[in-house]
Design a protein around this motif. Structure first.
Motif, PDB file in Angstrom:
ATOM      1  N   LEU A   1      -0.943  -6.197  -4.079  1.00  0.00           N
ATOM      2  CA  LEU A   1      -0.456  -5.931  -5.490  1.00  0.00           C
ATOM      3  C   LEU A   1       0.988  -5.581  -5.275  1.00  0.00           C
ATOM      4  O   LEU A   1       1.709  -6.004  -6.187  1.00  0.00           O
ATOM      5  CB  LEU A   1      -1.175  -4.935  -6.075  1.00  0.00           C
ATOM      6  CG  LEU A   1      -0.816  -4.537  -7.561  1.00  0.00           C
ATOM      7  CD1 LEU A   1      -0.974  -5.833  -8.613  1.00  0.00           C
ATOM      8  CD2 LEU A   1      -1.570  -3.349  -7.919  1.00  0.00           C
ATOM      9  N   ILE A   2       1.304  -4.874  -4.349  1.00  0.00           N
ATOM     10  CA  ILE A   2       2.974  -4.515  -4.333  1.00  0.00           C
ATOM     11  C   ILE A   2       3.812  -5.396  -3.738  1.00  0.00           C
ATOM     12  O   ILE A   2       4.721  -5.597  -4.415  1.00  0.00           O
ATOM     13  CB  ILE A   2       3.106  -3.335  -3.329  1.00  0.00           C
ATOM     14  CG1 ILE A   2       2.511  -1.836  -3.943  1.00  0.00           C
ATOM     15  CG2 ILE A   2       4.744  -3.090  -2.998  1.00  0.00           C
ATOM     16  CD1 ILE A   2       2.606  -0.849  -2.900  1.00  0.00           C
ATOM     17  N   GLY A   3       3.101  -6.220  -2.893  1.00  0.00           N
ATOM     18  CA  GLY A   3       4.075  -7.391  -2.491  1.00  0.00           C
ATOM     19  C   GLY A   3       4.219  -8.534  -3.648  1.00  0.00           C
ATOM     20  O   GLY A   3       5.056  -9.139  -3.519  1.00  0.00           O
ATOM     21  N   ALA A   4       3.216  -8.585  -4.401  1.00  0.00           N
ATOM     22  CA  ALA A   4       3.300  -9.702  -5.577  1.00  0.00           C
ATOM     23  C   ALA A   4       4.282  -9.282  -6.490  1.00  0.00           C
ATOM     24  O   ALA A   4       5.232 -10.176  -7.061  1.00  0.00           O
ATOM     25  CB  ALA A   4       1.847  -9.827  -6.197  1.00  0.00           C
ATOM     26  N   PHE A   5       4.896  -7.869  -6.691  1.00  0.00           N
ATOM     27  CA  PHE A   5       5.714  -7.562  -7.474  1.00  0.00           C
ATOM     28  C   PHE A   5       7.094  -7.446  -6.909  1.00  0.00           C
ATOM     29  O   PHE A   5       8.182  -7.442  -7.664  1.00  0.00           O
ATOM     30  CB  PHE A   5       5.564  -6.285  -8.297  1.00  0.00           C
ATOM     31  CG  PHE A   5       4.477  -6.536  -9.137  1.00  0.00           C
ATOM     32  CD1 PHE A   5       4.781  -6.742 -10.626  1.00  0.00           C
ATOM     33  CD2 PHE A   5       3.102  -6.472  -9.031  1.00  0.00           C
ATOM     34  CE1 PHE A   5       3.958  -6.839 -11.650  1.00  0.00           C
ATOM     35  CE2 PHE A   5       2.139  -6.530 -10.110  1.00  0.00           C
ATOM     36  CZ  PHE A   5       2.585  -6.976 -11.388  1.00  0.00           C
ATOM     37  N   VAL A   6       7.181  -7.406  -5.475  1.00  0.00           N
ATOM     38  CA  VAL A   6       8.343  -7.402  -4.978  1.00  0.00           C
ATOM     39  C   VAL A   6       9.378  -8.308  -5.198  1.00  0.00           C
ATOM     40  O   VAL A   6      10.648  -8.259  -5.504  1.00  0.00           O
ATOM     41  CB  VAL A   6       8.152  -6.927  -3.319  1.00  0.00           C
ATOM     42  CG1 VAL A   6       9.703  -7.463  -2.603  1.00  0.00           C
ATOM     43  CG2 VAL A   6       7.954  -5.634  -3.247  1.00  0.00           C
TER      44      VAL A   6
ATOM     45  N   ALA B   1       8.134   4.903  -1.248  1.00  0.00           N
ATOM     46  CA  ALA B   1       7.368   6.105  -1.238  1.00  0.00           C
ATOM     47  C   ALA B   1       6.096   6.051  -0.757  1.00  0.00           C
ATOM     48  O   ALA B   1       5.695   7.127  -0.077  1.00  0.00           O
ATOM     49  CB  ALA B   1       7.156   6.406  -2.944  1.00  0.00           C
ATOM     50  N   LEU B   2       5.287   5.151  -0.681  1.00  0.00           N
ATOM     51  CA  LEU B   2       3.988   5.073   0.242  1.00  0.00           C
ATOM     52  C   LEU B   2       4.301   5.324   1.544  1.00  0.00           C
ATOM     53  O   LEU B   2       3.567   5.778   2.369  1.00  0.00           O
ATOM     54  CB  LEU B   2       3.280   3.687   0.059  1.00  0.00           C
ATOM     55  CG  LEU B   2       2.543   3.555  -1.637  1.00  0.00           C
ATOM     56  CD1 LEU B   2       1.918   2.108  -1.667  1.00  0.00           C
ATOM     57  CD2 LEU B   2       1.527   4.639  -1.835  1.00  0.00           C
TER      58      LEU B   2
ATOM     59  N   ALA C   1       8.833  -2.000  -7.485  1.00  0.00           N
ATOM     60  CA  ALA C   1       7.823  -2.331  -6.475  1.00  0.00           C
ATOM     61  C   ALA C   1       8.353  -1.768  -5.037  1.00  0.00           C
ATOM     62  O   ALA C   1       7.694  -1.343  -4.157  1.00  0.00           O
ATOM     63  CB  ALA C   1       7.675  -3.736  -6.513  1.00  0.00           C
ATOM     64  N   LEU C   2       9.809  -2.206  -5.097  1.00  0.00           N
ATOM     65  CA  LEU C   2      10.404  -1.601  -3.769  1.00  0.00           C
ATOM     66  C   LEU C   2      10.493  -0.013  -3.629  1.00  0.00           C
ATOM     67  O   LEU C   2      10.061   0.644  -2.573  1.00  0.00           O
ATOM     68  CB  LEU C   2      11.985  -2.213  -3.432  1.00  0.00           C
ATOM     69  CG  LEU C   2      12.265  -3.575  -3.528  1.00  0.00           C
ATOM     70  CD1 LEU C   2      13.540  -4.171  -3.686  1.00  0.00           C
ATOM     71  CD2 LEU C   2      11.497  -3.963  -1.906  1.00  0.00           C
ATOM     72  N   ALA C   3      10.575   0.614  -4.657  1.00  0.00           N
ATOM     73  CA  ALA C   3      10.498   1.978  -4.983  1.00  0.00           C
ATOM     74  C   ALA C   3       9.276   2.694  -4.482  1.00  0.00           C
ATOM     75  O   ALA C   3       8.952   3.580  -3.651  1.00  0.00           O
ATOM     76  CB  ALA C   3      11.145   2.747  -6.025  1.00  0.00           C
TER      77      ALA C   3
END
Length: 443
Positions: free
Chosen positions: A261-266, A438-439, A432-434
């Motif tokens: 999910l994160i990678g799709a928004f980066v 953070a993760l 998404a990068l932020a």
């Protein structure tokens, strides 16, 4: 992430025999790079041939009943989006073929389906000949393109990255991205030639069909280039190490759903801009501009050349400052461009041309590092499938509906809304990068 899967090597007995034959012939990163560029170029050529025809051909051929040219173009862009919906489905189906019959079988089926779907459009009768079946066939062939593209994911970009020197990861990451502007330039050159040298009647009758025939031939060449790399010892070794094996998508979602999910928004800033400097400007010019279409397509080819240069530059910059920093800076640049771009389009032919050329330059800096920025988070055994599905979702969210949404909003509310669309992509990338950073700090 250290989690590992063990589904067995994704390789048929014939592929393993071929690797034994070539066991004493190591492949260089340069050879991998050439194969990757050829493969990506063929995919993007197919898609851009269709995208250009969505503006130049299908509104008149398939949607002549539309009350005006704008409505016909919007209908055409709606069918354009179908491929991006079919792509994740294709990935799921072809990952199963990969596990059962091997990467070579998967690629052969996928690329023949991709080339066949594209070439079939060359024989498409118009609405005036077969009525609503013309729309149905166009939608079917477009779905076939997207479904096949889901199976065209070959892992060669990962093979290239895993063979890249540690200090040059950004340089090697940009190499596959060169296929996009090269494919666009070839498609635009072909269409531009026929548009400039044929009457409107001849172009709509038969001239537009030739680029679709060429697509099939390019896919055959790309297939052999990619199969040659799949049969190498290096590829087989990474399969055995579970680096490039195809895992069931449900298992990948269970372990790495958040990363997907994160990678799709980066890459959303880059992907949102992707069709706004390629397909959308041609649509706007054909509807509201007064510059000859053939001349404007020359400008688009020049823009693609600029994009090639800035993609190359992105590799050099990313190796100095890091790929994530590169993406963040480019997202800010795209956000700034979102305020400047609409005024350029509205300022006449020269401004429209500047939008394309400058836009390609900005796109190249971002697009060159847009994929795989968080692939390191995928555990061994999940990386191949995870990267494929992440890419599918990113294209669907960021680029699939871009021409339709941008043209619909700009024609109704003004060009400022094209800028808002770009701005939303830039904000998503930065968020998404932020969130990803953070993760990582929490872990």
């Amino acid at each position: 992430m250290a989690t590992t899967s063990h589904y067995g090597p994704s390789s048929s007995s014939l592929e393993r025999d071929a690797r034994r034959i070539h066991d004493d012939k190591p492949v260089s990163p340069g050879s991998i790079a050439i194969g990757v560029v050829i493969g990506r170029m063929s995919e993007f050529f197919d898609f851009f041939v269709y995208g250009l025809a969505s503006v130049l051909v299908f509104p008149q051929l398939v949607f002549p009943f539309a009350p005006d040219r704008l409505t016909g173009t919007l209908y055409s862009f709606a069918i354009f989006s179908l491929a991006f919906l079919a792509r994740p489905v294709g990935s799921v189906v072809f990952m199963t073929i990969d596990r059962l019959y091997g990467r070579g079988t998967k690629l052969t089926i996928a690329l023949f389906l991709l080339g066949g779907s594209t070439a079939s459009i060359a024989f498409l009768p118009g609405y005036n000949e077969i009525g609503v079946w013309s729309i149905a066939l166009l939608a079917l062939f477009r779905l076939g393109q997207g479904f096949a593209l889901g199976g065209a994911w070959d892992g060669l970009a990962s093979l290239l990255a895993l063979n890249a020197p540690a200090k040059h990861r950004g340089w090697y990451a940009m190499i596959p991205q060169l296929g996009a502007p090269i494919g666009f330039a070839l498609a635009s050159t072909l269409f531009g030639y026929f548009v400039a040298n044929l009457s409107s009647e001849d172009f709509l009758s038969w001239g537009w069909r030739y680029p679709f025939f060429v697509a099939f031939a390019i896919n055959v060449v790309a297939l052999f280039a990619r199969l040659r790399l799949v049969m190498t010892k290096e590829f087989g070794t990474l399969l055995e190490q579970h680096e490039l094996e195809a895992a069931p998508i449900l298992d990948v979602l269970r372990v790495h759903g958040r990363d997907i999910l994160i990678g799709a928004f980066v890459p959303l800033a880059s992907f949102a801009m992707f069709h706004l400097v390629t397909i959308f400007p041609l649509g706007w010019m054909s509807l509201y501009g007064n510059q000859p279409i053939g001349a404007f397509m020359v400008v688009q080819v020049i823009g693609a050349a600029v994009g090639i240069l800035t993609i190359i530059a992105s590799g050099l910059i990313a190796d100095r400052i890091g790929r994530r920093a590169q993406l963040a800076i480019c997202a800010v640049i795209i956000a700034v461009f979102s305020f400047i771009g609409p005024s350029l389009i509205a300022s006449g032919n020269s401004g429209h041309d500047a939008f394309v050329i400058i836009g390609f330059g900005v796109l190249g800096l971002s697009f060159g590092q847009a994929t795989g920025s968080i692939s390191s988070r995928f555990g061994r055994g999940y990386r191949y499938t995870g990267a494929a599905f992440t890419s599918d979702l990113a294209w669907l969210i960021g680029a699939g509906f871009a021409p339709l949404v941008a043209l619909s909003l700009s024609s109704r509310f003004g060009l400022t809304f094209v800028g808002y669309y770009l701005l939303s992509g830039a904000i998503c990338t930065l968020a998404a990068l932020a969130f990803s950073r953070a993760l990582e700090q929490r872990e």
